[in-house]
Enzyme design. Structure first.
Site, mmCIF file in Angstrom:
data_model
loop_
_atom_site.group_PDB
_atom_site.id
_atom_site.type_symbol
_atom_site.label_atom_id
_atom_site.label_comp_id
_atom_site.label_asym_id
_atom_site.label_seq_id
_atom_site.Cartn_x
_atom_site.Cartn_y
_atom_site.Cartn_z
ATOM 1 C CE LYS A 54 -12.769 0.727 2.305
ATOM 2 N NZ LYS A 54 -11.670 0.442 3.222
ATOM 3 C CD GLN A 98 -10.820 -0.205 6.654
ATOM 4 O OE1 GLN A 98 -11.037 -0.537 5.503
ATOM 5 N NE2 GLN A 98 -10.732 1.048 7.023
ATOM 6 C CG ASP A 121 -5.754 -0.788 0.598
ATOM 7 O OD1 ASP A 121 -6.471 0.196 0.374
ATOM 8 O OD2 ASP A 121 -5.934 -1.570 1.556
HETATM 9 N N1 GUN Z 1 -7.938 2.708 6.708
HETATM 10 C C1 GUN Z 1 -8.178 4.016 6.372
HETATM 11 N N2 GUN Z 1 -8.060 4.186 5.038
HETATM 12 C C2 GUN Z 1 -7.735 2.989 4.522
HETATM 13 C C3 GUN Z 1 -7.505 2.539 3.196
HETATM 14 O O1 GUN Z 1 -7.537 3.289 2.210
HETATM 15 N N3 GUN Z 1 -7.212 1.207 3.079
HETATM 16 C C4 GUN Z 1 -7.137 0.363 4.144
HETATM 17 N N4 GUN Z 1 -6.814 -0.901 3.912
HETATM 18 N N5 GUN Z 1 -7.347 0.757 5.384
HETATM 19 C C5 GUN Z 1 -7.661 2.060 5.569
#
Ligand code: GUN
Length: 295
Positions: A54, A98, A121
């Protein structure tokens, strides 16, 4: 006959190039530099890889990227303090914490503390609620990427039978809600669903998001269906090595489906591309600048 393979990597590269162009224009026309902060607590290896990817993608798109790493034993109060600081930081337009968080930290409380305008998100209840009733919202990245690939492949999704296997807040529920928004007839299946193979066989669009390696077999797939595999499962091989597989048994399903996303190289790259697009959207809304057409 073998299905068309939906190339998520190529699709994501195109979307990322569009986002990068928009960022260049936002800087030139409005002096606006979108900024994304990613918070990672603990040292889960898969999460570390996601967060690194990311970060790289954000910088490559020309945006500000801030990465905050916290120890596995971080307190809830400390995570909340960081979220509050990022909420107040005018150079940050997107905040992603995350998941999963270490067990001593209440995920719901952290998500609730994120400014909904910066919730790239789309997990905050303000955003899930707004999306559900058809208002402008930040929409979760993985389901958004799936819808983009489905529309690219199928055009108008109206009237199609869509089955979503899995009811997580991150993927299953928002995916079902987005498919409903596209006028699909939507079924959400889960661990208590009776006769899951038959339900899956009714699907024109089958979305697998259960986190169980290769659970969905070839004879659960309707001939010609479009299969979107959200699962990312690392399995051990007899050789001692490991391999990534989805929730769908690809080698079987590819013989039956009309089109299918591979793992890796399907949904995963689209999630990151949609995160970048969401960050641009958030930055424009916060700054009161017209939003570029992203979809
Ligand atoms: N963990 C797995 N997928 C995601 C996601 O799309 N966003 C976040 N914040 N954590 C994750």
């Amino acid at each position: 006959m073998s299905a068309n393979i939906i190339d998520g990597r190529e699709f994501a590269l195109k979307l990322r190039a569009r986002v990068a162009k928009q960022v260049t224009e936002l800087k030139a026309d409005h002096g606006l530099m979108p900024g994304l902060a990613v918070v990672l607590a603990g040292d889960d290896p898969a999460s570390q890889v996601y967060v690194r990817n990311k970060n790289v993608a954000t910088r490559e798109a020309g945006m500000k990227s801030e990465e905050i790493r916290l120890a596995d034993d971080v307190s809830q109060a400390d995570v909340l303090e960081i979220v509050e600081r990022l909420n107040a930081d005018p150079s940050i337009h997107g905040i992603l914490v995350q998941l999963p968080l270490p067990s001593q930290v209440d995920e719901a409380a952290i998500i609730d503390a994120i400014d909904p305008a910066k919730d790239v998100d789309g997990f905050h209840v303000i955003n899930t609620g707004r999306q559900a009733v058809g208002l402008d919202a930040m929409v979760p990245c993985t389901p958004t990427g799936c819808i983009m690939m489905l529309k690219d492949r199928l055009g108008d999704l109206s009237g199609l039978n869509a089955v979503v296997v899995g009811r997580s807040n991150i993927v299953g529920k928002p995916m079902a809600s987005l498919l409903l928004g596209e006028n699909c007839t939507v079924t959400i299946a889960h661990s208590r669903t009776k006769d899951l193979p038959a339900i899956c066989r009714s699907a024109d669009i089958l979305v697998a998001a259960v986190g169980r390696p290769e659970m969905i077999k070839g004879d659960w797939v309707k001939p010609g269906a479009t299969v979107i595999d959200v699962g990312v499962n690392r399995i051990a091989l007899d050789t001692g090595k490991t391999r990534l597989v989805g929730d769908v048994c690809f080698s079987e399903a590819v013989e039956v489906a009309g089109a299918i996303t591979p793992v890796p190289g399907g949904v995963g790259p689209m999630t990151i591309a949609c995160l970048l697009a969401n960050t641009v959207t958030a930055a424009c809304r916060i700054a009161g600048v017209p939003e570029p057409e992203i979809k």
